[in-house]
Design a protein around this motif. Structure first.
Motif, PDB file in Angstrom:
ATOM      1  N   PHE A  30     -12.061  -5.548  -1.708  1.00  0.00           N
ATOM      2  CA  PHE A  30     -12.025  -5.289  -0.533  1.00  0.00           C
ATOM      3  C   PHE A  30     -10.790  -4.204  -0.609  1.00  0.00           C
ATOM      4  CE2 PHE A  30     -10.069  -9.238  -0.571  1.00  0.00           C
ATOM      5  CZ  PHE A  30     -11.565 -10.201  -0.005  1.00  0.00           C
ATOM      6  N   LEU A  31     -11.340  -3.788   0.903  1.00  0.00           N
ATOM      7  CA  LEU A  31     -10.557  -2.088   0.718  1.00  0.00           C
ATOM      8  C   LEU A  31      -9.903  -1.271   1.820  1.00  0.00           C
ATOM      9  CD1 LEU A  31     -13.887   0.006  -0.565  1.00  0.00           C
ATOM     10  CD2 LEU A  31     -11.834   0.049  -2.341  1.00  0.00           C
ATOM     11  N   GLU A  32      -9.146  -0.874   1.814  1.00  0.00           N
ATOM     12  CA  GLU A  32      -8.956  -0.124   3.369  1.00  0.00           C
ATOM     13  C   GLU A  32      -9.601   1.307   3.401  1.00  0.00           C
ATOM     14  OE1 GLU A  32      -4.835  -0.306   3.813  1.00  0.00           O
ATOM     15  OE2 GLU A  32      -4.212  -2.174   2.664  1.00  0.00           O
ATOM     16  N   TRP A  33      -9.472   1.539   4.393  1.00  0.00           N
ATOM     17  CA  TRP A  33     -10.163   2.772   4.917  1.00  0.00           C
ATOM     18  C   TRP A  33     -10.149   3.167   6.891  1.00  0.00           C
ATOM     19  CZ3 TRP A  33     -15.227   2.940   7.914  1.00  0.00           C
ATOM     20  CH2 TRP A  33     -15.812   4.666   8.064  1.00  0.00           C
ATOM     21  N   ARG A  34      -9.769   4.184   6.635  1.00  0.00           N
ATOM     22  CA  ARG A  34      -9.050   4.540   7.919  1.00  0.00           C
ATOM     23  C   ARG A  34      -8.726   3.542   8.042  1.00  0.00           C
ATOM     24  NH1 ARG A  34     -14.281   7.270   9.992  1.00  0.00           N
ATOM     25  NH2 ARG A  34     -14.891   8.521   8.324  1.00  0.00           N
ATOM     26  N   GLU A  35      -8.195   2.721   9.897  1.00  0.00           N
ATOM     27  CA  GLU A  35      -7.902   1.681  10.440  1.00  0.00           C
ATOM     28  C   GLU A  35      -8.261   0.613   9.954  1.00  0.00           C
ATOM     29  OE1 GLU A  35     -10.705   4.092  13.756  1.00  0.00           O
ATOM     30  OE2 GLU A  35      -9.197   4.655  12.271  1.00  0.00           O
ATOM     31  N   TYR A  36      -9.114   0.830   8.918  1.00  0.00           N
ATOM     32  CA  TYR A  36     -10.296  -0.998   9.008  1.00  0.00           C
ATOM     33  C   TYR A  36     -10.308  -0.960   7.933  1.00  0.00           C
ATOM     34  CZ  TYR A  36     -12.318   0.981  13.471  1.00  0.00           C
ATOM     35  OH  TYR A  36     -12.797   2.042  14.150  1.00  0.00           O
ATOM     36  N   LYS A  37     -10.382  -2.026   7.403  1.00  0.00           N
ATOM     37  CA  LYS A  37     -10.544  -2.562   6.388  1.00  0.00           C
ATOM     38  C   LYS A  37     -12.489  -3.026   5.288  1.00  0.00           C
ATOM     39  CE  LYS A  37      -7.760  -6.474   6.975  1.00  0.00           C
ATOM     40  NZ  LYS A  37      -7.601  -7.963   6.747  1.00  0.00           N
ATOM     41  N   ILE A  38     -12.583  -2.966   4.676  1.00  0.00           N
ATOM     42  CA  ILE A  38     -14.217  -2.171   4.053  1.00  0.00           C
ATOM     43  C   ILE A  38     -14.171  -4.298   2.970  1.00  0.00           C
ATOM     44  CG2 ILE A  38     -16.148  -1.458   2.928  1.00  0.00           C
ATOM     45  CD1 ILE A  38     -14.759  -0.162   5.495  1.00  0.00           C
ATOM     46  N   VAL A  39     -15.120  -5.105   3.414  1.00  0.00           N
ATOM     47  CA  VAL A  39     -15.020  -6.082   2.157  1.00  0.00           C
ATOM     48  C   VAL A  39     -16.725  -6.081   1.901  1.00  0.00           C
ATOM     49  CG1 VAL A  39     -15.781  -9.044   2.480  1.00  0.00           C
ATOM     50  CG2 VAL A  39     -13.706  -7.757   3.740  1.00  0.00           C
ATOM     51  N   TYR A  40     -16.994  -6.771   1.055  1.00  0.00           N
ATOM     52  CA  TYR A  40     -18.444  -5.814   0.527  1.00  0.00           C
ATOM     53  C   TYR A  40     -18.590  -7.230  -1.412  1.00  0.00           C
ATOM     54  CZ  TYR A  40     -16.544  -3.861  -3.889  1.00  0.00           C
ATOM     55  OH  TYR A  40     -15.613  -3.487  -5.158  1.00  0.00           O
ATOM     56  N   LYS A  41     -19.282  -7.186  -0.656  1.00  0.00           N
ATOM     57  CA  LYS A  41     -20.489  -7.818  -2.295  1.00  0.00           C
ATOM     58  C   LYS A  41     -21.609  -7.423  -2.527  1.00  0.00           C
ATOM     59  CE  LYS A  41     -20.061 -11.974  -4.596  1.00  0.00           C
ATOM     60  NZ  LYS A  41     -19.458 -11.697  -5.492  1.00  0.00           N
ATOM     61  N   ARG A  42     -21.615  -7.409  -3.888  1.00  0.00           N
ATOM     62  CA  ARG A  42     -22.786  -7.242  -4.712  1.00  0.00           C
ATOM     63  C   ARG A  42     -23.213  -8.532  -4.850  1.00  0.00           C
ATOM     64  NH1 ARG A  42     -23.629  -3.536 -10.184  1.00  0.00           N
ATOM     65  NH2 ARG A  42     -25.584  -4.230 -10.434  1.00  0.00           N
ATOM     66  N   TYR A  43     -24.667  -8.517  -4.626  1.00  0.00           N
ATOM     67  CA  TYR A  43     -25.933  -9.681  -5.071  1.00  0.00           C
ATOM     68  C   TYR A  43     -26.814  -8.844  -5.777  1.00  0.00           C
ATOM     69  CZ  TYR A  43     -23.486 -13.011  -2.021  1.00  0.00           C
ATOM     70  OH  TYR A  43     -22.345 -13.945  -1.979  1.00  0.00           O
ATOM     71  N   ALA A  44     -26.845  -8.769  -6.860  1.00  0.00           N
ATOM     72  CA  ALA A  44     -27.757  -7.914  -7.836  1.00  0.00           C
ATOM     73  C   ALA A  44     -27.984  -6.497  -7.442  1.00  0.00           C
ATOM     74  CB  ALA A  44     -29.692  -9.008  -7.101  1.00  0.00           C
ATOM     75  N   SER A  45     -28.995  -6.101  -6.439  1.00  0.00           N
ATOM     76  CA  SER A  45     -29.448  -3.945  -6.528  1.00  0.00           C
ATOM     77  C   SER A  45     -28.383  -4.268  -5.291  1.00  0.00           C
ATOM     78  CB  SER A  45     -30.780  -4.277  -6.871  1.00  0.00           C
ATOM     79  OG  SER A  45     -31.528  -4.746  -6.132  1.00  0.00           O
ATOM     80  N   LEU A  46     -28.140  -5.469  -4.215  1.00  0.00           N
ATOM     81  CA  LEU A  46     -27.699  -4.835  -3.429  1.00  0.00           C
ATOM     82  C   LEU A  46     -26.440  -4.911  -2.934  1.00  0.00           C
ATOM     83  CD1 LEU A  46     -30.725  -6.434  -1.251  1.00  0.00           C
ATOM     84  CD2 LEU A  46     -30.491  -4.064  -0.918  1.00  0.00           C
ATOM     85  N   PHE A  47     -25.978  -4.054  -2.340  1.00  0.00           N
ATOM     86  CA  PHE A  47     -24.518  -3.918  -1.557  1.00  0.00           C
ATOM     87  C   PHE A  47     -24.478  -4.531  -0.172  1.00  0.00           C
ATOM     88  CE2 PHE A  47     -23.548  -1.715  -5.461  1.00  0.00           C
ATOM     89  CZ  PHE A  47     -21.955  -2.455  -5.924  1.00  0.00           C
ATOM     90  N   PHE A  48     -23.704  -5.660   0.560  1.00  0.00           N
ATOM     91  CA  PHE A  48     -23.382  -6.176   1.427  1.00  0.00           C
ATOM     92  C   PHE A  48     -22.258  -5.553   1.629  1.00  0.00           C
ATOM     93  CE2 PHE A  48     -27.089  -8.600  -0.461  1.00  0.00           C
ATOM     94  CZ  PHE A  48     -27.656  -9.395   0.750  1.00  0.00           C
TER      95      PHE A  48
END
Length: 146
Positions: free
Chosen positions: A46-64
């Motif tokens: 989880f990251l804070e970015w501007r006035e939003y939150k970024i939620v990401y997950k890495r699966y093998a070679s891809l970031f969602f």
């Protein structure tokens, strides 16, 4: 927005839920993907970015990567990402059989031994194959819309 980004920083899929100009989209993709790609794996997703939150997950070679409001639940967003990955895996798992993938891998390894400037990573041929998304991007968009 929802992004699929490779480890090399190439955007493989992007879905925007609010209107942006092309220039803004490219800037946001570059900014967010750089933030996610540069983070160590041990840190939270989880990251804070501007006035939003970024939620990401890495699966093998891809970031969602998803961008949600600050009030949205991060764990539910991670669950949505995981569900999307499972559906893609089930769908694309039937498109190319494992024997066809092994043949493709074998062919590329022979090709790379002939032309050493081509570099492959083992994670490129993961169950959630990046090639399936590149060549069948319209199906991936359809699954995301559903």
């Amino acid at each position: 927005f929802f992004l699929l980004v490779s480890r090399q920083g190439k955007c493989r899929l992007s879905k925007w839920y609010t209107p942006h100009t092309d220039k803004e989209k490219q800037k946001n993709i570059r900014e967010v993907s750089t933030m996610c790609l540069s983070r160590p794996q041990k840190l939270c997703n989880f990251l804070e970015w501007r006035e939003y939150k970024i939620v990401y997950k890495r699966y093998a070679s891809l970031f969602f990567i998803t961008c949600v409001d600050k009030t949205d639940n991060e764990l539910i967003t991670l669950e949505v990402i995981h569900q999307f990955v499972e559906v893609l895996d089930r769908y694309f798992g039937n498109v190319v059989s494992s024997s066809q993938r092994m043949f493709t891998l074998f062919f590329l390894l022979i090709y790379c031994s002939t032309f050493p400037f081509i570099i492959l990573t083992a994670s490129f041929f993961c169950s959630q194959c990046e090639l399936d998304l590149i060549f069948n991007f319209h199906k991936a968009y359809y699954i995301l819309d559903e």
